[in-house]
Design a protein around this motif. Structure first.
Motif, PDB file in Angstrom:
ATOM      1  N   TYR A  11       0.834  -1.202   0.000  1.00  0.00           N
ATOM      2  CA  TYR A  11       0.000   0.000   0.000  1.00  0.00           C
ATOM      3  C   TYR A  11       0.872   1.257   0.000  1.00  0.00           C
ATOM      4  O   TYR A  11       0.642   2.183  -0.784  1.00  0.00           O
ATOM      5  CB  TYR A  11      -0.937  -0.023   1.214  1.00  0.00           C
ATOM      6  N   LEU A  12       1.876   1.297   0.858  1.00  0.00           N
ATOM      7  CA  LEU A  12       2.777   2.445   0.896  1.00  0.00           C
ATOM      8  C   LEU A  12       3.522   2.617  -0.424  1.00  0.00           C
ATOM      9  O   LEU A  12       3.681   3.740  -0.914  1.00  0.00           O
ATOM     10  CB  LEU A  12       3.784   2.293   2.039  1.00  0.00           C
ATOM     11  N   ASP A  13       3.972   1.517  -1.012  1.00  0.00           N
ATOM     12  CA  ASP A  13       4.668   1.581  -2.304  1.00  0.00           C
ATOM     13  C   ASP A  13       3.767   2.188  -3.379  1.00  0.00           C
ATOM     14  O   ASP A  13       4.185   3.054  -4.143  1.00  0.00           O
ATOM     15  CB  ASP A  13       5.120   0.187  -2.751  1.00  0.00           C
ATOM     16  N   LYS A  14       2.523   1.730  -3.430  1.00  0.00           N
ATOM     17  CA  LYS A  14       1.588   2.231  -4.447  1.00  0.00           C
ATOM     18  C   LYS A  14       1.220   3.696  -4.190  1.00  0.00           C
ATOM     19  O   LYS A  14       1.076   4.476  -5.135  1.00  0.00           O
ATOM     20  CB  LYS A  14       0.350   1.352  -4.494  1.00  0.00           C
ATOM     21  N   ALA A  15       1.066   4.067  -2.921  1.00  0.00           N
ATOM     22  CA  ALA A  15       0.751   5.460  -2.595  1.00  0.00           C
ATOM     23  C   ALA A  15       1.904   6.377  -3.013  1.00  0.00           C
ATOM     24  O   ALA A  15       1.676   7.453  -3.574  1.00  0.00           O
ATOM     25  CB  ALA A  15       0.460   5.605  -1.098  1.00  0.00           C
ATOM     26  N   ALA A  16       3.123   5.948  -2.767  1.00  0.00           N
ATOM     27  CA  ALA A  16       4.288   6.744  -3.165  1.00  0.00           C
ATOM     28  C   ALA A  16       4.396   6.804  -4.684  1.00  0.00           C
ATOM     29  O   ALA A  16       4.679   7.865  -5.255  1.00  0.00           O
ATOM     30  CB  ALA A  16       5.558   6.168  -2.552  1.00  0.00           C
ATOM     31  N   ALA A  17       4.153   5.688  -5.363  1.00  0.00           N
ATOM     32  CA  ALA A  17       4.214   5.658  -6.824  1.00  0.00           C
ATOM     33  C   ALA A  17       3.166   6.584  -7.439  1.00  0.00           C
ATOM     34  O   ALA A  17       3.395   7.176  -8.500  1.00  0.00           O
ATOM     35  CB  ALA A  17       4.027   4.226  -7.325  1.00  0.00           C
ATOM     36  N   HIS A  18       2.034   6.728  -6.769  1.00  0.00           N
ATOM     37  CA  HIS A  18       0.963   7.615  -7.230  1.00  0.00           C
ATOM     38  C   HIS A  18       1.475   9.052  -7.398  1.00  0.00           C
ATOM     39  O   HIS A  18       1.025   9.780  -8.284  1.00  0.00           O
ATOM     40  CB  HIS A  18      -0.191   7.566  -6.210  1.00  0.00           C
ATOM     41  N   LEU A  19       2.424   9.436  -6.577  1.00  0.00           N
ATOM     42  CA  LEU A  19       2.958  10.795  -6.626  1.00  0.00           C
ATOM     43  C   LEU A  19       3.991  10.980  -7.739  1.00  0.00           C
ATOM     44  O   LEU A  19       4.369  12.109  -8.054  1.00  0.00           O
ATOM     45  CB  LEU A  19       3.560  11.176  -5.273  1.00  0.00           C
ATOM     46  N   ASN A  20       4.456   9.871  -8.289  1.00  0.00           N
ATOM     47  CA  ASN A  20       5.417   9.909  -9.397  1.00  0.00           C
ATOM     48  C   ASN A  20       6.659  10.731  -9.037  1.00  0.00           C
ATOM     49  O   ASN A  20       7.112  11.573  -9.796  1.00  0.00           O
ATOM     50  CB  ASN A  20       4.740  10.454 -10.665  1.00  0.00           C
ATOM     51  N   ASP A  21       7.158  10.490  -7.829  1.00  0.00           N
ATOM     52  CA  ASP A  21       8.331  11.205  -7.323  1.00  0.00           C
ATOM     53  C   ASP A  21       9.164  10.198  -6.532  1.00  0.00           C
ATOM     54  O   ASP A  21       8.811   9.830  -5.413  1.00  0.00           O
ATOM     55  CB  ASP A  21       7.885  12.367  -6.434  1.00  0.00           C
TER      56      ASP A  21
END
Length: 152
Positions: free
Chosen positions: A77-87
């Motif tokens: 979940y944390l990985d996907k949330a961070a990837a959502h920001l594209n940073d």
């Protein structure tokens, strides 16, 4: 402000909280870290022994596989949330235990200059008897908190 800690949970409003916190951090040129807190993971894997027809609590029977799976789900979940920001500079931290305490502890350890959180729409009775994580953080923090009001 150089470091912004954004607290997220599994509620869909977390997307709004992440977006608002990230936008604010970028305007300040601040580093961002997402934090997610698992309640005491041991409780997710409890096996209960029946007594008097009731599935009772057995503190010695912890299913470590379930606890491990819960951590893996949270990390994903944390990985996907961070990837959502594209940073790729966005940090992630998975904590366990009491949510408010874990957020405050990590905010001091990291050290965050600002904590970003969302406010859920809780019922009056839930707020009265349980309180909210946001209220607990606000009550005990030494670090400024940016609250993102999100209604259902």
């Amino acid at each position: 402000m150089k470091k912004v800690l954004i607290a997220i949970d599994y509620h869909p409003i977390s997307e709004e909280v992440v977006n608002a916190g990230y936008d604010l951090a970028k305007k300040m040129g601040a580093e961002v870290c997402l934090i997610h807190v698992l309640a005491d993971v041991a409780y997710y894997g409890m096996q209960y022994q029946p007594f008097l027809g009731y599935e009772g609590y057995n503190e010695t029977a912890i299913d470590l596989n379930v606890a491990s799976e819960m951590r893996e789900v949270a990390e994903d979940y944390l990985d996907k949330a961070a990837a959502h920001l594209n940073d790729e500079k966005v940090g992630k931290h998975l904590a366990e235990g009491d949510t408010a305490r874990a957020i405050l502890d990590y905010a001091e350890k990291w050290p965050a200059d600002l904590i970003v959180m969302g406010t859920h729409s809780h019922s009056f009775l839930e707020k009265l008897f349980v309180g909210t994580v946001a209220a607990q953080v606000l009550e005990k923090t030494k670090i400024p908190v940016y609250m993102v009001p999100v209604k259902k």
